[in-house]
Motif scaffolding. Structure first.
Motif, PDB file in Angstrom:
ATOM      1  N   GLN A 102     -55.770  45.336  71.392  1.00  0.00           N
ATOM      2  CA  GLN A 102     -56.587  44.861  72.517  1.00  0.00           C
ATOM      3  C   GLN A 102     -56.737  43.340  72.517  1.00  0.00           C
ATOM      4  N   GLY A 103     -56.187  42.672  71.526  1.00  0.00           N
ATOM      5  CA  GLY A 103     -56.232  41.213  71.494  1.00  0.00           C
ATOM      6  C   GLY A 103     -57.115  40.613  70.435  1.00  0.00           C
ATOM      7  N   CYS A 104     -57.680  41.439  69.563  1.00  0.00           N
ATOM      8  CA  CYS A 104     -58.513  40.909  68.477  1.00  0.00           C
ATOM      9  C   CYS A 104     -57.629  40.355  67.364  1.00  0.00           C
ATOM     10  N   ARG A 105     -57.937  39.155  66.913  1.00  0.00           N
ATOM     11  CA  ARG A 105     -57.220  38.565  65.764  1.00  0.00           C
ATOM     12  C   ARG A 105     -57.958  38.992  64.484  1.00  0.00           C
ATOM     13  N   LEU A 106     -57.836  40.270  64.190  1.00  0.00           N
ATOM     14  CA  LEU A 106     -58.533  40.867  63.052  1.00  0.00           C
ATOM     15  C   LEU A 106     -57.718  40.684  61.782  1.00  0.00           C
ATOM     16  N   LYS A 107     -58.391  40.235  60.726  1.00  0.00           N
ATOM     17  CA  LYS A 107     -57.775  40.117  59.406  1.00  0.00           C
ATOM     18  C   LYS A 107     -58.511  41.025  58.441  1.00  0.00           C
ATOM     19  N   VAL A 108     -57.772  41.587  57.474  1.00  0.00           N
ATOM     20  CA  VAL A 108     -58.363  42.493  56.496  1.00  0.00           C
ATOM     21  C   VAL A 108     -58.062  41.972  55.091  1.00  0.00           C
ATOM     22  N   ILE A 109     -58.652  42.636  54.078  1.00  0.00           N
ATOM     23  CA  ILE A 109     -58.466  42.180  52.702  1.00  0.00           C
ATOM     24  C   ILE A 109     -58.088  43.341  51.789  1.00  0.00           C
ATOM     25  N   LEU A 130     -50.374  43.799  60.435  1.00  0.00           N
ATOM     26  CA  LEU A 130     -51.723  43.699  59.891  1.00  0.00           C
ATOM     27  C   LEU A 130     -51.855  42.437  59.026  1.00  0.00           C
ATOM     28  N   PRO A 131     -52.655  41.450  59.459  1.00  0.00           N
ATOM     29  CA  PRO A 131     -52.862  40.244  58.650  1.00  0.00           C
ATOM     30  C   PRO A 131     -53.763  40.560  57.450  1.00  0.00           C
ATOM     31  N   VAL A 132     -53.360  40.119  56.255  1.00  0.00           N
ATOM     32  CA  VAL A 132     -54.071  40.470  55.026  1.00  0.00           C
ATOM     33  C   VAL A 132     -54.377  39.215  54.209  1.00  0.00           C
ATOM     34  N   PRO A 147     -57.699  35.464  39.729  1.00  0.00           N
ATOM     35  CA  PRO A 147     -56.949  34.348  40.319  1.00  0.00           C
ATOM     36  C   PRO A 147     -55.940  33.712  39.375  1.00  0.00           C
ATOM     37  N   GLU A 148     -56.060  34.008  38.081  1.00  0.00           N
ATOM     38  CA  GLU A 148     -55.148  33.420  37.100  1.00  0.00           C
ATOM     39  C   GLU A 148     -54.157  34.432  36.540  1.00  0.00           C
ATOM     40  N   SER A 149     -54.105  35.629  37.096  1.00  0.00           N
ATOM     41  CA  SER A 149     -53.251  36.690  36.557  1.00  0.00           C
ATOM     42  C   SER A 149     -51.870  36.693  37.197  1.00  0.00           C
ATOM     43  N   ASP A 150     -50.913  37.320  36.499  1.00  0.00           N
ATOM     44  CA  ASP A 150     -49.577  37.505  37.059  1.00  0.00           C
ATOM     45  C   ASP A 150     -49.629  38.471  38.244  1.00  0.00           C
ATOM     46  N   MET A 151     -50.570  39.417  38.187  1.00  0.00           N
ATOM     47  CA  MET A 151     -50.684  40.400  39.260  1.00  0.00           C
ATOM     48  C   MET A 151     -50.955  39.764  40.606  1.00  0.00           C
ATOM     49  N   LEU A 152     -51.668  38.622  40.621  1.00  0.00           N
ATOM     50  CA  LEU A 152     -51.971  37.946  41.874  1.00  0.00           C
ATOM     51  C   LEU A 152     -50.688  37.626  42.638  1.00  0.00           C
ATOM     52  N   VAL A 153     -49.724  37.060  41.945  1.00  0.00           N
ATOM     53  CA  VAL A 153     -48.471  36.692  42.606  1.00  0.00           C
ATOM     54  C   VAL A 153     -47.709  37.939  43.030  1.00  0.00           C
ATOM     55  N   ARG A 154     -47.705  38.976  42.187  1.00  0.00           N
ATOM     56  CA  ARG A 154     -47.021  40.226  42.553  1.00  0.00           C
ATOM     57  C   ARG A 154     -47.648  40.836  43.804  1.00  0.00           C
ATOM     58  N   LEU A 155     -48.971  40.806  43.870  1.00  0.00           N
ATOM     59  CA  LEU A 155     -49.667  41.326  45.044  1.00  0.00           C
ATOM     60  C   LEU A 155     -49.297  40.531  46.288  1.00  0.00           C
ATOM     61  N   ALA A 156     -49.300  39.225  46.157  1.00  0.00           N
ATOM     62  CA  ALA A 156     -48.943  38.375  47.296  1.00  0.00           C
ATOM     63  C   ALA A 156     -47.516  38.646  47.761  1.00  0.00           C
ATOM     64  N   GLN A 157     -46.612  38.840  46.809  1.00  0.00           N
ATOM     65  CA  GLN A 157     -45.226  39.141  47.170  1.00  0.00           C
ATOM     66  C   GLN A 157     -45.126  40.488  47.872  1.00  0.00           C
ATOM     67  N   ARG A 158     -45.905  41.473  47.385  1.00  0.00           N
ATOM     68  CA  ARG A 158     -45.866  42.803  48.015  1.00  0.00           C
ATOM     69  C   ARG A 158     -46.346  42.715  49.459  1.00  0.00           C
ATOM     70  N   GLY A 162     -43.933  43.084  52.924  1.00  0.00           N
ATOM     71  CA  GLY A 162     -44.209  44.307  53.670  1.00  0.00           C
ATOM     72  C   GLY A 162     -43.682  44.229  55.087  1.00  0.00           C
ATOM     73  N   SER A 163     -43.220  45.358  55.579  1.00  0.00           N
ATOM     74  CA  SER A 163     -42.644  45.371  56.923  1.00  0.00           C
ATOM     75  C   SER A 163     -43.706  45.270  58.013  1.00  0.00           C
ATOM     76  N   ALA A 164     -44.958  45.621  57.674  1.00  0.00           N
ATOM     77  CA  ALA A 164     -46.012  45.619  58.692  1.00  0.00           C
ATOM     78  C   ALA A 164     -47.227  44.792  58.279  1.00  0.00           C
ATOM     79  N   LEU A 165     -47.089  43.968  57.241  1.00  0.00           N
ATOM     80  CA  LEU A 165     -48.180  43.140  56.763  1.00  0.00           C
ATOM     81  C   LEU A 165     -47.790  41.669  56.847  1.00  0.00           C
ATOM     82  N   THR A 166     -48.778  40.794  57.030  1.00  0.00           N
ATOM     83  CA  THR A 166     -48.549  39.348  56.934  1.00  0.00           C
ATOM     84  C   THR A 166     -49.576  38.771  55.963  1.00  0.00           C
ATOM     85  N   LEU A 167     -49.122  37.895  55.101  1.00  0.00           N
ATOM     86  CA  LEU A 167     -49.992  37.267  54.114  1.00  0.00           C
ATOM     87  C   LEU A 167     -50.689  36.074  54.746  1.00  0.00           C
TER      88      LEU A 167
END
Length: 380
Positions: A102-109, A130-132, A147-158, A162-167
């Motif tokens: 409907q035009g909402c620029r909704l972001k999720v986390i 879906l903006p994340v 914020p200092e973990s290796d998982m942070l970067v892996r999550l960002a890469q995932r 993603g085919s339907a997600l934007t970081l």
């Protein structure tokens, strides 16, 4: 609409508009001086009318919500840029997609790769991009990625792959600030929040990933922040109203609290020094957060009908529909003749969000007169 207090039913939720507007102006000037955009959290007031004052006085570029019901309500009221700042689940993607279509620029986390994968699948089914933002844990308070973990970067890469997600970036809520007991400690916590969030953003950029949004937010750290270098937006919420807990933290004064509950004395227990009123925990909420602070305010601080605090009197006990006003020390020394049956009193809340959540709207107080009623939304 012009009403006197005595024309209102009790309990009723009062909103002192002048105090609220002063709080809004003060935060807007403070954040503007530090540089970021203000993206206020609307979960405290959940009211389009309150937000109209926020926008008029601070010119914010977007809002933060805690439920998709809030997102729908404010979107229908004209808001387009909305951050839903609670970890997203696949079952909510359909509702989010409807808003976006409907035009909402909704972001999720989210804060973990497993959920990112589920969100990617769900967003694909609903044919939505879906903006994340990645939620960070900067103080061990609640959820969030290290914020200092290796998982942070892996999550960002995932998310980025993603085919339907934007970081979109990173965000945090420094809720640990609510556990602190000095303004110096909150100053330090605000810097910790900023530094770790900016560091996380830098790590993503160093890995070749986009991170346009660097978002922080809690009222105590927003009030006490001295430096916002590297931060793009700040998301305080309860600052519009403040409450006794914020006073106990040292980030507000009693005269800043903009909401109160109007109640009527319905009886006495003279031997106990109790005054019985028709506002119990259903009117005030069960939040007893000030019990862990230097000054325990019970279920709320008693004020005269004109708003003058009665520093020695609190709502010390409460049942569902009955409140018990008593001396702060719990002894039967309270002069109950000060509180005749039928008299009206105002109670300042421990937690403005929780108390406001008990009501469907605010009776707005301007120049000692109730001028209108502002509705608020509820639910998920």
């Amino acid at each position: 609409m012009t009403l006197t207090f005595h024309a209102l039913p009790t309990p009723s939720l009062l909103l002192d508009r002048a105090r609220m507007r002063a709080n809004i102006r003060r935060m807007a000037r403070h954040i503007q001086a530090l540089g970021p955009t203000l993206r206020p959290h609307v979960k405290t007031h959940k009211s389009r009318d309150v937000l109209a004052d926020v926008k008029a006085l601070s010119g914010n570029q977007g809002i933060t919500v805690s439920t998709l019901q809030e997102a729908r309500y404010f979107f229908e009221g004209g808001e387009r840029d909305i951050l839903y700042a609670v970890g997203m689940t696949p079952g909510k993607v359909g509702d989010a997609a409807a808003l976006i279509h409907q035009g909402c620029r909704l972001k999720v986390i989210t804060d973990n790769p497993a959920m990112a994968g589920l969100l990617d699948e769900a967003a694909g089914r609903h044919r939505v991009s879906l903006p994340v933002l990645i939620e960070l844990d900067v103080d061990g308070h609640r959820s969030g990625a290290d914020p200092e973990s290796d998982m942070l970067v892996r999550l960002a890469q995932r998310i980025h792959q993603g085919s339907a997600l934007t970081l979109e970036g990173v965000m945090t809520h420094a809720g640990g600030s609510y556990d602190l007991r000095s303004t110096d400690a909150i100053h330090a916590h605000a810097e910790q929040e900023r530094a770790l969030t900016v560091k996380a953003a830098a790590r993503l950029k160093d890995a070749g990933l986009p991170c346009p949004v660097v978002s922080v937010g809690s009222t105590p750290t927003a009030v006490m922040a001295r430096d916002m270098t590297g931060v793009t937006e700040v998301r305080p919420g309860v600052y519009t109203f403040f409450d006794l807990f914020q006073v106990g933290l040292g980030v507000a004064a009693l005269e800043d609290i903009a909401v109160s509950v109007l109640t009527t004395v319905i009886g006495h227990q003279p031997d106990k020094g109790w005054v019985i009123v028709d506002a119990g925990w259903m009117a005030m909420s069960r939040d007893r957060g000030t019990a862990g602070q230097a000054v325990d305010q019970g279920y709320g601080l008693v004020c005269h009908e004109n708003g003058t605090p009665q520093d020695d009197v609190i709502m010390g006990s409460a049942n569902q529909e009955h409140g018990i006003l008593m001396a702060r020390d719990g002894t039967p020394r309270l002069d109950i003749t000060r509180f005749p049956v039928g008299s009206r009193w105002r109670i300042l809340p421990n937690h403005a969000c929780a108390t406001a959540g008990q009501y469907s709207g605010y009776h707005v107080l301007e120049n000692k007169t109730i001028t209108t009623r502002w509705p608020r939304t509820r639910g998920w």
